[in-house]
Enzyme design. Structure first.
Site, PDB file in Angstrom:
ATOM      1  CB  ILE A  33      -0.959  -0.018   1.222  1.00  0.00           C
ATOM      2  CG1 ILE A  33      -2.071   1.033   1.050  1.00  0.00           C
ATOM      3  CG2 ILE A  33      -0.181   0.202   2.524  1.00  0.00           C
ATOM      4  CD1 ILE A  33      -3.246   0.832   1.959  1.00  0.00           C
ATOM      5  CE1 TYR A 139      -3.426 -14.149  13.683  1.00  0.00           C
ATOM      6  CE2 TYR A 139      -3.580 -12.388  12.075  1.00  0.00           C
ATOM      7  CZ  TYR A 139      -2.923 -13.502  12.586  1.00  0.00           C
ATOM      8  OH  TYR A 139      -1.792 -13.966  11.981  1.00  0.00           O
TER       9      TYR A 139
END
Ligand code: VAH
Length: 311
Positions: A33, A139
């Protein structure tokens, strides 16, 4: 050609360099990113890809005509627990986009799962390959859903998906961000810098761990394994060692005699660690594709301290 997402992350940054050494620099497209000045970003093709942007990911994959997608971009356990909605959108949205890209290009696919895919009702010692998965963290929910989604893409669309349930990974190249097991990385940095470390995970908390070189070898070995031998796909238990903070401190003291460990337990990350296994059983990985770890706690400590002193 191979496209890696999250190529500048804790695993991605070293995996990118290793794959370029094996397959050739121009065969490995690093994407992330944001860009930085590390070897992973500069040693071959790099593209800015936000994994929640399906169109750009597919465009980049088509531009380089990739035949393997390695999806490493995700939020780790502690960060995910602090931002659960964002974690769901990034971890699951990114995974779906990466699987769709692999399906469109008929590419092979890898993404890591974790010991975080197990929960408090899972057998904690020598946790089996096939067992109960009721994780109590966002998660863990992401990892179990991710394993099921990757298996779905294999059975439904024939995408050659493969995955590994990694233990805590320890490396000296790229400091990790936002994990629960990262005390086992920080302790080495602090031992070299200050000769002492205050651990946020309590003594007696056993977790599976692995040195990064073994993790990278396992990814390559699994991706090159004969598919006819694979009874499992997503994802294989793999581990190298299981220890608790006092044991890693004792190993460090063999090299830095005055090293001291103290404790300031973080209830959030302690609760995550307590929900995970003490040690997992990786016999399926050994039987189906010959997994073997080379670094135990003693050998890892020698190498970690040596490399950090050089740093
Ligand atoms: C974490 N290092 O702590 C990661 C990993 C098994 C631990 O998933 O979240």
């Amino acid at each position: 050609r191979i496209m890696i997402t999250g190529a500048l992350g804790q695993i991605g940054s070293e995996l990118t360099v290793k794959l370029r050494e094996i397959y050739g620099a121009d065969q490995v497209i690093a994407t992330d990113i944001r860009k930085n000045e590390t070897e992973a970003a500069l040693s071959g093709p790099f593209e800015m890809v936000d994994v929640t942007d399906a169109r750009t990911m597919l465009e980049v994959a088509k531009k380089y005509n990739v035949d393997s997608v390695i999806h490493m971009a995700a939020l780790l356990s502690a960060t995910a627990e602090a931002n659960p909605v964002f974690a769901w959108n990034l971890n699951m949205g990114g995974l779906m986009n990466a699987l769709e890209t692999a399906r469109e290009l008929n590419a092979q696919f890898f993404t890591p799962s974790s010991i975080g895919a197990f929960g408090p009702s899972t057998p904690k010692d020598r946790t089996p390959q096939d067992t109960i998965h009721r994780p109590t963290t966002m998660y863990g929910v992401n990892k179990v859903a991710g394993e099921l989604l990757s298996d779905y893409y294999f059975h439904k669309f024939g995408v050659d998906t493969r995955g590994l349930r990694f233990p805590g990974l320890i490396s000296y190249v790229t400091p990790p961000g936002g994990g629960t097991t990262d005390y086992a990385v920080e302790i080495y940095y602090e031992a070299v810098k200050n000769g002492k470390y205050t651990s946020y995970i309590d003594k007696g908390t056993y977790m599976d761990m692995m040195y990064m070189p073994d993790a990278l070898d396992a990814i390559v070995q699994l991706m090159e394994a004969d598919p006819s031998k694979l009874k499992h796909r997503n994802s294989f238990n793999v581990t190298a060692m299981s220890f608790e903070p006092e044991q890693i401190a004792a190993e460090i003291r063999k090299h830095i005699p005055h090293f001291e460990i103290t404790y300031q337990v973080d209830p959030i990350r302690q609760a995550i660690a307590d929900s995970w296994p003490n040690s997992i059983d990786d016999s399926a990985a050994v039987e189906e594709w010959g997994f073997k770890a080379n670094f135990d706690l003693r050998k890892m400590t020698v190498d970690m301290l040596d490399k950090l002193k050089q740093k």
